[in-house]
Write an enzyme that holds these catalytic residues in place. Structure first.
Site, mmCIF file in Angstrom:
data_model
loop_
_atom_site.group_PDB
_atom_site.id
_atom_site.type_symbol
_atom_site.label_atom_id
_atom_site.label_comp_id
_atom_site.label_asym_id
_atom_site.label_seq_id
_atom_site.Cartn_x
_atom_site.Cartn_y
_atom_site.Cartn_z
ATOM 1 N N LYS A 11 89.336 39.607 2.028
ATOM 2 C CA LYS A 11 89.881 39.267 0.701
ATOM 3 C C LYS A 11 90.852 40.336 0.234
ATOM 4 O O LYS A 11 90.812 41.501 0.689
ATOM 5 C CB LYS A 11 88.757 39.091 -0.341
ATOM 6 N N PRO A 95 89.784 45.902 9.107
ATOM 7 C CA PRO A 95 89.488 47.342 9.016
ATOM 8 C C PRO A 95 88.244 47.600 8.152
ATOM 9 O O PRO A 95 88.001 46.894 7.171
ATOM 10 C CB PRO A 95 90.744 47.914 8.360
ATOM 11 N N VAL A 96 87.474 48.630 8.554
ATOM 12 C CA VAL A 96 86.183 48.921 7.909
ATOM 13 C C VAL A 96 86.373 49.907 6.750
ATOM 14 O O VAL A 96 87.182 50.826 6.844
ATOM 15 C CB VAL A 96 85.207 49.500 8.961
ATOM 16 N N ALA A 97 85.609 49.706 5.676
ATOM 17 C CA ALA A 97 85.669 50.559 4.478
ATOM 18 C C ALA A 97 87.105 50.699 3.986
ATOM 19 O O ALA A 97 87.616 51.792 3.789
ATOM 20 C CB ALA A 97 85.046 51.935 4.748
ATOM 21 N N GLY A 99 88.557 48.301 1.522
ATOM 22 C CA GLY A 99 88.861 47.516 0.318
ATOM 23 C C GLY A 99 89.091 46.047 0.604
ATOM 24 O O GLY A 99 89.564 45.297 -0.251
ATOM 25 N N ALA A 101 86.538 44.090 2.063
ATOM 26 C CA ALA A 101 85.206 43.459 2.000
ATOM 27 C C ALA A 101 84.771 42.807 3.310
ATOM 28 O O ALA A 101 84.094 41.772 3.301
ATOM 29 C CB ALA A 101 85.133 42.462 0.852
ATOM 30 N N GLY A 103 82.507 43.767 5.499
ATOM 31 C CA GLY A 103 81.042 43.738 5.634
ATOM 32 C C GLY A 103 80.433 42.655 4.749
ATOM 33 O O GLY A 103 79.516 41.941 5.168
ATOM 34 N N SER A 104 80.945 42.505 3.542
ATOM 35 C CA SER A 104 80.442 41.481 2.618
ATOM 36 C C SER A 104 80.715 40.087 3.163
ATOM 37 O O SER A 104 79.873 39.192 3.091
ATOM 38 C CB SER A 104 81.128 41.613 1.250
ATOM 39 N N ASP A 137 80.525 41.779 -3.556
ATOM 40 C CA ASP A 137 81.634 40.973 -3.025
ATOM 41 C C ASP A 137 81.179 39.812 -2.142
ATOM 42 O O ASP A 137 82.010 39.054 -1.647
ATOM 43 C CB ASP A 137 82.566 41.862 -2.177
HETATM 44 P P1 ATP Z 1 83.175 47.593 -0.077
HETATM 45 O O1 ATP Z 1 84.147 47.565 -1.220
HETATM 46 O O2 ATP Z 1 82.026 46.632 -0.245
HETATM 47 O O3 ATP Z 1 82.776 48.970 0.349
HETATM 48 P P2 ATP Z 1 85.028 47.490 2.041
HETATM 49 O O4 ATP Z 1 85.903 46.376 2.498
HETATM 50 O O5 ATP Z 1 85.726 48.629 1.416
HETATM 51 O O6 ATP Z 1 83.949 46.902 1.100
HETATM 52 P P3 ATP Z 1 83.406 47.282 4.418
HETATM 53 O O7 ATP Z 1 84.327 47.047 5.567
HETATM 54 O O8 ATP Z 1 82.640 46.117 3.938
HETATM 55 O O9 ATP Z 1 84.195 48.000 3.246
HETATM 56 O O10 ATP Z 1 82.437 48.486 4.839
HETATM 57 C C1 ATP Z 1 81.833 49.364 3.921
HETATM 58 C C2 ATP Z 1 80.717 50.143 4.645
HETATM 59 O O11 ATP Z 1 79.686 49.226 4.978
HETATM 60 C C3 ATP Z 1 81.175 50.765 5.948
HETATM 61 O O12 ATP Z 1 81.254 52.149 5.789
HETATM 62 C C4 ATP Z 1 80.134 50.367 6.979
HETATM 63 O O13 ATP Z 1 79.450 51.486 7.496
HETATM 64 C C5 ATP Z 1 79.130 49.500 6.248
HETATM 65 N N1 ATP Z 1 78.896 48.169 6.883
HETATM 66 C C6 ATP Z 1 77.727 47.523 6.885
HETATM 67 N N2 ATP Z 1 77.816 46.340 7.493
HETATM 68 C C7 ATP Z 1 79.083 46.206 7.893
HETATM 69 C C8 ATP Z 1 79.786 45.178 8.594
HETATM 70 N N3 ATP Z 1 79.184 44.041 8.999
HETATM 71 N N4 ATP Z 1 81.096 45.346 8.821
HETATM 72 C C9 ATP Z 1 81.705 46.478 8.390
HETATM 73 N N5 ATP Z 1 81.087 47.490 7.768
HETATM 74 C C10 ATP Z 1 79.783 47.374 7.503
#
Ligand code: ATP
Length: 285
Positions: A11, A95-97, A99, A101, A103-104, A137
């Site tokens: 998102k 990409p992880v963490a 912005g 979402a 993981g959500s 999220d």
């Molecule tokens: P948020 O604003 O909820 O932190 P984001 O998009 O910034 O979302 P995500 O990619 O959802 O970040 O990851 C946030 C943290 O959640 C990561 O540091 C990771 O260790 C943890 N995490 C748990 N489950 C997952 C998953 N299925 N995919 C990615 N990261 C995950």
């Protein structure tokens, strides 16, 4: 049915208003979510153990109880006394963490996927209650909508019936931005708070890209820039390269540009590919 494959999209937040701090420690938000074409894939497969086993090659994704998909599966297994095992394969493109979402979205995909695979029969509103327990999220991804208004912590969702399709160049610097740290740095200025959602919505409905570009906003931007002042250059470079507007998504560090057309987005991406390794052309899903 022994196996299910589900797309799990990312998102963007076209607007992110922070309205105040709540007694429970969360912030009260008002946001417009956009579902985009960048997505992970989740494959759910029954196994003959009684364990939940996560496979993911991404180094920063937890493989155990720290993963939101594990929590989602455990909640349903416990509440509905399901003892059979499950493999969850996550093919990570988001990409992880960042912005976005990811993981959500993965957690929402597992909730709705297991509802089918395990034939639990939960209604949409029951799934949404599970989503809210997992994170702010998650709920958005349970609605089959391109855009939605999010209020509360972001978990109260109202789908928006808007047909406009947007094009973006999305740049995610290789820096993890922790949501909690960004909110800690937030200085709330609640006087004369503008309703950025209602400013942007009419332009989004009419697909007026120029006006929409001027209405993108994210109250977390000063907090993000206080952690990484250099990100202002990234924003400015995207504008100089011809983006109609530029904004951070969520708590960053992802920056998205609003672009007039796919063709323009593809040519703009070529300019950023050399410097930043995570550059995507995405559209509304
Ligand atoms: P948020 O604003 O909820 O932190 P984001 O998009 O910034 O979302 P995500 O990619 O959802 O970040 O990851 C946030 C943290 O959640 C990561 O540091 C990771 O260790 C943890 N995490 C748990 N489950 C997952 C998953 N299925 N995919 C990615 N990261 C995950």
């Amino acid at each position: 049915m022994d196996r299910l494959t589900i797309h799990s999209p990312a998102k963007l937040n076209l607007v992110l208003d922070v309205l105040g701090k709540r007694p429970d420690g969360y912030h009260e938000l008002r946001t417009i979510f956009e579902r985009i074409s960048l997505s992970d894939q989740i494959i759910l497969t029954r196994n003959k153990t009684n364990k939940i086993i996560i496979h993911c090659t991404h180094p920063h994704v937890p493989k155990g109880p720290g993963n939101l998909v594990y929590k989602a599966a455990m909640m349903l297994a416990q509440d509905f006394s399901i003892s059979e095992g499950l493999n969850i394969d996550i093919i990570k493109n988001i990409p992880v963490a960042a912005g976005l979402a990811g993981g959500s979205s993965n957690a929402a995909a597992v909730l709705s996927g297991l509802n089918r695979l395990w034939q639990i029969g939960l209604s949409q509103s029951q799934l949404v209650k599970y989503a809210a327990r997992l994170g702010s999220d998650v709920a958005f991804f349970l609605y089959n909508t391109s855009y939605a208004l999010g209020t509360g912590r972001g978990e109260l969702i109202k789908p928006l019936h808007v047909k406009t399709k947007l094009w973006h160049v999305l740049v995610t610097p290789r820096v993890k931005m922790h949501t909690r740290e960004v909110f800690t740095r937030l200085k709330l200025n609640l006087t004369n708070k503008r309703d950025n959602v209602n400013i942007l919505l009419p332009f989004l409905r009419k697909g007026k890209i120029g006006r929409l570009a001027g209405a993108l906003s994210n109250d977390l931007e000063p907090a993000i820039l206080s952690l990484r002042p250099d990100f202002i250059y990234l924003k400015n470079k995207l504008l100089d390269a011809g983006a109609a507007g530029v904004c951070f998504s969520g708590s960053g560090p992802s920056v998205f540009a609003l672009i007039e057309s796919q063709k323009h987005a593809l040519s703009l991406r070529a300019k950023f590919d050399r410097r930043y390794t995570q550059v995507f052309v995405v559209s509304t899903l």
